[in-house]
Design a protein around this motif. Structure first.
Motif, PDB file in Angstrom:
ATOM      1  N   VAL A   1      -4.670   4.613  -3.172  1.00  0.00           N
ATOM      2  CA  VAL A   1      -4.422   3.809  -2.170  1.00  0.00           C
ATOM      3  C   VAL A   1      -5.869   3.900  -1.195  1.00  0.00           C
ATOM      4  O   VAL A   1      -6.261   2.710  -0.807  1.00  0.00           O
ATOM      5  CB  VAL A   1      -3.232   4.174  -1.226  1.00  0.00           C
ATOM      6  CG1 VAL A   1      -3.289   3.422   0.304  1.00  0.00           C
ATOM      7  CG2 VAL A   1      -1.998   4.159  -1.604  1.00  0.00           C
ATOM      8  N   PHE A   2      -6.503   4.850  -1.269  1.00  0.00           N
ATOM      9  CA  PHE A   2      -7.817   4.838  -0.358  1.00  0.00           C
ATOM     10  C   PHE A   2      -8.791   5.504  -1.437  1.00  0.00           C
ATOM     11  O   PHE A   2      -9.351   6.696  -1.010  1.00  0.00           O
ATOM     12  CB  PHE A   2      -7.766   5.672   0.801  1.00  0.00           C
ATOM     13  CG  PHE A   2      -6.753   4.980   1.925  1.00  0.00           C
ATOM     14  CD1 PHE A   2      -7.085   4.023   2.564  1.00  0.00           C
ATOM     15  CD2 PHE A   2      -5.582   5.546   2.203  1.00  0.00           C
ATOM     16  CE1 PHE A   2      -6.298   3.200   3.465  1.00  0.00           C
ATOM     17  CE2 PHE A   2      -4.720   4.839   3.082  1.00  0.00           C
ATOM     18  CZ  PHE A   2      -5.112   3.921   3.813  1.00  0.00           C
ATOM     19  N   PRO A   3      -9.062   4.969  -2.507  1.00  0.00           N
ATOM     20  CA  PRO A   3     -10.255   5.587  -3.493  1.00  0.00           C
ATOM     21  C   PRO A   3     -11.617   5.847  -2.887  1.00  0.00           C
ATOM     22  O   PRO A   3     -12.001   6.821  -3.475  1.00  0.00           O
ATOM     23  CB  PRO A   3     -10.130   4.687  -4.716  1.00  0.00           C
ATOM     24  CG  PRO A   3      -9.451   3.452  -4.022  1.00  0.00           C
ATOM     25  CD  PRO A   3      -8.715   3.575  -2.628  1.00  0.00           C
ATOM     26  N   GLU A   4     -12.040   4.956  -1.924  1.00  0.00           N
ATOM     27  CA  GLU A   4     -13.322   5.102  -1.725  1.00  0.00           C
ATOM     28  C   GLU A   4     -13.353   5.701  -0.214  1.00  0.00           C
ATOM     29  O   GLU A   4     -14.328   5.655   0.519  1.00  0.00           O
ATOM     30  CB  GLU A   4     -13.834   3.529  -1.613  1.00  0.00           C
ATOM     31  CG  GLU A   4     -13.864   2.833  -2.826  1.00  0.00           C
ATOM     32  CD  GLU A   4     -14.370   1.573  -2.876  1.00  0.00           C
ATOM     33  OE1 GLU A   4     -14.893   1.355  -1.838  1.00  0.00           O
ATOM     34  OE2 GLU A   4     -14.263   0.834  -3.838  1.00  0.00           O
ATOM     35  N   ALA A   5     -12.277   6.128   0.235  1.00  0.00           N
ATOM     36  CA  ALA A   5     -12.536   6.856   1.756  1.00  0.00           C
ATOM     37  C   ALA A   5     -13.418   7.899   1.729  1.00  0.00           C
ATOM     38  O   ALA A   5     -13.268   8.720   0.820  1.00  0.00           O
ATOM     39  CB  ALA A   5     -11.217   7.171   2.081  1.00  0.00           C
ATOM     40  N   LYS A   6     -14.207   8.023   2.680  1.00  0.00           N
ATOM     41  CA  LYS A   6     -14.931   9.023   2.837  1.00  0.00           C
ATOM     42  C   LYS A   6     -14.027  10.113   3.889  1.00  0.00           C
ATOM     43  O   LYS A   6     -13.811   9.687   5.012  1.00  0.00           O
ATOM     44  CB  LYS A   6     -16.212   8.830   3.823  1.00  0.00           C
ATOM     45  CG  LYS A   6     -17.238   7.745   2.957  1.00  0.00           C
ATOM     46  CD  LYS A   6     -18.371   7.412   3.687  1.00  0.00           C
ATOM     47  CE  LYS A   6     -19.055   6.450   2.762  1.00  0.00           C
ATOM     48  NZ  LYS A   6     -20.030   5.778   3.698  1.00  0.00           N
TER      49      LYS A   6
END
Length: 138
Positions: free
Chosen positions: A111-116
């Protein structure tokens, strides 16, 4: 005329000042530089003046942006942990179960693959907004 606010418009002879005042009264806070850029991008007459139709289009867009951002932050607060003010994997997992979605851990991580995320694997409100913007939710 509307008290001091209307008086401010009458004494202001700059288009940017008037437009900034109008936005402020609509609940939209803009910096002077933003207003000047908006005028230069929108004004079609070459004199730095915006007609009503252009004004309406700009206000509509700004109102949409404001409402959407507020709604996204409201959703973030619903998902986030009360103690940390951040969203964790466990928060998301609990939310999906509450909504009746049976997602595997792998599906949920997608769902949030690029979340930092921070050191604890949590997402703050700014990162959540960045991801929502990237996913074209606002």
């Amino acid at each position: 005329m509307l008290g001091m606010g209307a008086h401010a418009v009458e004494t202001c002879d700059h288009q940017a000042c008037r437009l900034k005042w109008a936005f402020r009264n609509l609940g939209i806070q803009l910096q002077k530089e933003e207003v000047k850029a908006m005028i230069s991008e929108t004004a079609k007459d070459g004199a730095g003046k915006i007609n009503f139709d252009d004004f309406f289009d700009v206000v509509s867009q700004k109102m949409y942006e404001k409402i959407t951002k507020q709604e996204i932050l409201k959703a973030f607060k619903l998902f986030s942990d009360e103690k940390t003010g951040k969203i964790s994997f466990e928060n998301l997992k609990g939310l999906t179960k509450l909504l009746g979605e049976e997602l595997t851990d792998e599906e949920l991580q997608d769902v949030f693959p690029e979340a930092k995320l921070d050191r604890k694997g949590q997402m703050d409100p700014e990162e959540f907004l960045r991801i929502m913007r990237r996913l074209s939710f606002y």
